[in-house]
Design an enzyme around this catalytic site. Structure first.
Site, PDB file in Angstrom:
ATOM      1  N   HIS A 107       1.594   3.124 -18.668  1.00  0.00           N
ATOM      2  CA  HIS A 107       0.375   3.542 -17.966  1.00  0.00           C
ATOM      3  C   HIS A 107       0.361   5.058 -17.762  1.00  0.00           C
ATOM      4  O   HIS A 107      -0.629   5.727 -18.043  1.00  0.00           O
ATOM      5  CB  HIS A 107       0.274   2.816 -16.619  1.00  0.00           C
ATOM      6  N   GLU A 122      -1.778  -4.729 -10.699  1.00  0.00           N
ATOM      7  CA  GLU A 122      -0.532  -4.364 -10.038  1.00  0.00           C
ATOM      8  C   GLU A 122       0.066  -5.593  -9.376  1.00  0.00           C
ATOM      9  O   GLU A 122      -0.594  -6.603  -9.204  1.00  0.00           O
ATOM     10  CB  GLU A 122      -0.785  -3.305  -8.938  1.00  0.00           C
TER      11      GLU A 122
HETATM   12 MN    MN Z   1      -2.790   1.904  -7.956  1.00  0.00          MN
END
Ligand code: MN
Length: 429
Positions: free
Chosen positions: A142, A210
């Site tokens: 990421h 997440e």
């Molecule tokens: Mn975040």
């Protein structure tokens, strides 16, 4: 104390579907409102919710030193503050009560009537009162993708990234449980080619795939937590959708980092899966690419093999899965994050929540945000209904799921599902 609750051979007298996230080996913790409008702490086996407050009042936990009202609360904070020995004893006891070989509660209709609920009879709440929320940035894929898009493909990772589990302090006030819709935020953005900002609805609302961990009271002011002890202070994990407004983020983030682009909402799955339940799914994380400072050097397996997916469901259509990733890709482990967080002596409390940062995998179908999946909007993502998405549209629902599986045993997190509403309109007077 051994974790007898994890025994893979145990069956429950409660019905559990083959692909359920919640077999008797899971035993997560959550908070729910019952059909009688009572708030209680509970657990779940299959599609049955279990009122732990009622079980405790009926004497089922009498061998464990617990205060009378420990489960009759609207948050898990006090139970979590009791520490790992208590969590483990309670999970082991629940496994025993619902074991297929144990008839005590199974044959007591009166008790079952007050203890057991169908899922449509309860309403899940936020499981903890979150004191502080910290968000990390710990996926190398990421960080590399974002650095490539916004700065310089040749130097995508900033020089600190391989040395520090980078993080920032978020807002806990806007964290909501699955099912609560959130509004598209308004904010400042700098339109392409413009020199002056405008204020209005964000045009680039995104999800971030997440996971988050929830801590117990870990340390006193000034006291760091050693990296190899950090897991002692982690109660469990949830799925976490860290909503982000990319156009606001781009304009505001220099030099102090994310602010209003992130603080309008984050969504969590309501059942906290304990770190104890996740022990059979431990794996080694990625090899460090640079030597880490001693306080971050960990031994043994500190990562977890958790399959993750994100789906987008347009209004009145079925969902399309747009990403499949895995928690094991995280470059920095939860232990390293917690050791780093406390390395300056900052206290961490019961009910604090730590986001992993967007969990992107190595391949384009495993990226954890629309920013990456659509590569800033250059490659729109096709949905099954024939429409395309660069980012999230009004009235889309974003659904995240996660589960672990090995040797025929599967435990999971259920889902965090959130509808994005249009911008907030004040009520007409
Ligand atoms: Mn975040």
């Amino acid at each position: 104390m051994p974790i007898t609750a994890n025994n893979p051979d145990r069956k429950s007298w409660l019905h559990v579907d083959k692909n359920s996230d919640f077999p008797i080996q899971n035993i997560p913790f959550g908070v729910f409102l019952t059909r009688d409008d009572i708030i209680t702490i509970g657990t779940r086996i299959g599609d049955t919710a279990i009122d732990l407050g009622a079980l405790h009042q009926l004497g089922y936990f009498k061998d464990i030193p617990l205060t009378d009202d420990i489960f009759l609360q609207d948050t898990l904070n006090d139970f979590i503050a009791d520490g790992r020995k208590t969590w483990r004893a309670v999970r082991n006891k629940i496994a025993e009560i619902f074991d297929a070989e144990n008839n005590t509660l199974k044959d007591n209709l009166k008790h079952k009537e007050v203890v057991l609920f169908r899922l449509d009879e309860i309403e899940m709440q936020l499981p903890v009162q979150i004191g502080d929320y910290t968000d990390f940035y710990s996926s190398i894929e990421h960080a590399t993708n974002v650095g490539t898009m916004f700065r310089d493909p040749d130097n995508a990772l900033l020089p600190n990234w391989l040395h520090i589990p980078v993080g920032y302090h978020g807002r806990s006030s806007s964290i909501v449980p699955s099912g609560i819709p959130v509004h598209r935020p308004k904010g400042q953005t700098l339109p392409a080619g413009a020199t002056e900002p405008v204020f209005g609805p964000s045009r680039l609302v995104d999800f971030e795939l997440e996971m988050a961990f929830i801590t117990t009271d870990a340390n006193d002011l000034g006291e760091p937590i050693p990296v190899d002890e950090a897991e002692e202070y982690i109660f469990g994990m949830v799925l976490f959708n860290d909503w982000s407004a990319r156009d606001m983020q781009k304009w505001e983030y220099v030099p102090l980092g994310p602010f209003l682009a992130k603080s309008f909402a984050s969504s969590v799955s309501p059942w906290i899966v304990t770190l104890d339940a996740l022990q059979p799914y431990k794996v080694k994380g990625p090899k460090p690419l640079k030597k880490q400072l001693p306080y971050l050097q960990q031994t043994g397996e500190k990562s977890y093999n958790i399959n993750l997916e994100v789906a987008i469901q347009p209004e009145k259509h079925k969902e399309t899965v747009v990403s499949r990733s895995n928690f094991k890709h995280m470059y920095w482990s939860m232990s390293q994050q917690l050791a780093h967080h406390t390395s300056n002596g900052c206290p961490v409390n019961s009910g604090d929540l730590m986001g992993s940062g967007t969990i992107s995998g190595p391949t384009p179908d495993s990226y954890g945000s629309m920013l990456e999946l659509s590569w800033r909007g250059e490659k729109p993502v096709k949905l099954d209904d024939g429409t395309e998405r660069k980012f999230i549209n009004d009235n889309d629902t974003v659904i995240m799921r996660g589960y672990c599986e090995n040797n025929g045993t599967r435990i999971g997190f259920g889902e965090v599902s959130t509808k994005l509403l249009p911008v907030f309109e004040p009520k007409k007077k």
